[in-house]
Design a protein around this motif. Structure first.
Motif, PDB file in Angstrom:
ATOM      1  N   CYS A  44       0.819  -1.214   0.000  1.00  0.00           N
ATOM      2  CA  CYS A  44       0.000   0.000   0.000  1.00  0.00           C
ATOM      3  C   CYS A  44       0.850   1.259   0.000  1.00  0.00           C
ATOM      4  O   CYS A  44       0.341   2.348   0.260  1.00  0.00           O
ATOM      5  N   TRP A  55      -7.449  -5.978  -1.542  1.00  0.00           N
ATOM      6  CA  TRP A  55      -7.701  -4.536  -1.646  1.00  0.00           C
ATOM      7  C   TRP A  55      -6.663  -3.882  -2.547  1.00  0.00           C
ATOM      8  O   TRP A  55      -7.002  -3.033  -3.378  1.00  0.00           O
ATOM      9  N   ALA A  56      -5.413  -4.283  -2.368  1.00  0.00           N
ATOM     10  CA  ALA A  56      -4.344  -3.697  -3.172  1.00  0.00           C
ATOM     11  C   ALA A  56      -4.490  -4.056  -4.640  1.00  0.00           C
ATOM     12  O   ALA A  56      -4.286  -3.210  -5.527  1.00  0.00           O
ATOM     13  N   VAL A 111      -7.273  -2.108  -6.712  1.00  0.00           N
ATOM     14  CA  VAL A 111      -7.082  -0.672  -6.963  1.00  0.00           C
ATOM     15  C   VAL A 111      -5.761  -0.391  -7.676  1.00  0.00           C
ATOM     16  O   VAL A 111      -5.498   0.758  -8.049  1.00  0.00           O
ATOM     17  N   GLU A 112      -4.945  -1.409  -7.887  1.00  0.00           N
ATOM     18  CA  GLU A 112      -3.626  -1.209  -8.490  1.00  0.00           C
ATOM     19  C   GLU A 112      -3.751  -0.832  -9.965  1.00  0.00           C
ATOM     20  O   GLU A 112      -4.468  -1.475 -10.733  1.00  0.00           O
ATOM     21  N   THR A 113      -3.026   0.202 -10.368  1.00  0.00           N
ATOM     22  CA  THR A 113      -3.055   0.653 -11.761  1.00  0.00           C
ATOM     23  C   THR A 113      -1.840   0.166 -12.549  1.00  0.00           C
ATOM     24  O   THR A 113      -1.845   0.232 -13.779  1.00  0.00           O
ATOM     25  N   LEU A 153     -10.243   0.932  -1.431  1.00  0.00           N
ATOM     26  CA  LEU A 153      -9.324   2.072  -1.408  1.00  0.00           C
ATOM     27  C   LEU A 153      -9.249   2.734  -0.034  1.00  0.00           C
ATOM     28  O   LEU A 153      -8.142   2.970   0.475  1.00  0.00           O
ATOM     29  N   LEU A 181      -7.355   0.386   2.288  1.00  0.00           N
ATOM     30  CA  LEU A 181      -5.927   0.355   1.988  1.00  0.00           C
ATOM     31  C   LEU A 181      -5.247   1.610   2.520  1.00  0.00           C
ATOM     32  O   LEU A 181      -4.116   1.548   3.018  1.00  0.00           O
ATOM     33  N   ASP A 182      -5.927   2.743   2.440  1.00  0.00           N
ATOM     34  CA  ASP A 182      -5.367   3.979   2.978  1.00  0.00           C
ATOM     35  C   ASP A 182      -5.186   3.878   4.488  1.00  0.00           C
ATOM     36  O   ASP A 182      -4.174   4.336   5.042  1.00  0.00           O
TER      37      ASP A 182
END
Length: 240
Positions: free
Chosen positions: A2, A39-40, A43-45, A126, A129-130
């Motif tokens: 993260c 979660w990672a 949202v991973e780009t 997201l 993860l934050d």
């Protein structure tokens, strides 16, 4: 997983796969890390550079029935097959296959007995993860602010039955390694979750065992006492 830096995320993306292969993880650790990986991943780009490693770690956990069904559902529903890099296809298909096996129906071990407290509202990958990033930050102030945010979320009736225990586990680990004045904030967040019966008993046991050999000031002692009461209440309900 993260970290804001793609390079740092890439470095750590497949470490869980290594640890799992070496037999370094127990069941609660498998479950907690599975959710953080999921979660990672969703949202991973950076697909090939980072997400491939995240999916590799998840597929290795899933191969041994160590990833909860909810994790597999999240990843396979949030990531479309036509969005996959060619290097990710094999791991993604392994997750789909694992979800179809009966073993995938095994619920996460050591979930808290919710005792009719009502499920919290899901906040999503997201934001979760934050919170993990903040709780595990190298900066004490960020750890304090992250813990406060978790407490606020719990108090507001947010965090569902997967998010809350996962964040509670991360908080418990953070307490064990905390060496600064941020520890009361971490304990306060655990207390907020425990008041809604969202802390797995194993996490309470670990925190209390750690604090048993630690000098505490009065506010921390009060927090420890309330967490001890929460564990005792769970044991009474479970008949142990």
């Amino acid at each position: 997983m993260c970290d804001p830096s793609p390079e740092e995320r890439r470095t750590w993306s497949d470490v869980v796969s290594l640890w799992s292969g070496w037999g370094e993880l127990d069941r609660p650790e498998d479950v907690t890390l599975s959710w953080v990986l999921a979660w990672a991943a969703v949202v991973e780009t950076h697909r090939f550079e980072v997400r491939e490693g995240l999916l590799l770690s998840l597929s290795d956990l899933a191969a041994g029935a160590r990833a909860p069904a909810g994790v597999l559902d999240l990843v396979t529903s949030a990531i479309a097959p036509d969005d996959l890099h060619v290097a990710e296809v094999e791991m993604y298909e392994a997750l789909v296959a694992a979800r179809a096996r009966p073993a995938a129906q095994i619920p996460p071990a050591e979930r808290p007995n919710l005792a009719g407290s009502g499920a919290g509202e899901r906040i999503g990958p997201l934001p979760c993860l934050d919170l993990v990033r903040r709780i595990s930050s190298r900066v004490p102030e960020e750890r304090r602010s992250g813990a406060a945010l978790v407490g606020d979320r719990a108090g507001a009736g947010e965090l569902d039955d997967d998010e809350a225990p996962t964040l509670a586990a991360v908080l418990a680990w953070a307490v064990e390694v905390e060496t600064t004045a941020a520890r009361p904030a971490l304990l306060s967040a655990l207390r907020a979750l425990s008041r809604r019966d969202r802390v797995p008993p194993w996490a309470l046991e670990r925190v209390l065992a750690h604090l048993g050999g630690t000098a505490l000031d009065r506010p921390e002692e009060e927090l420890r006492s309330e967490l001890s009461d929460a564990l005792a209440a769970h044991r009474r309900r479970a008949g142990t």
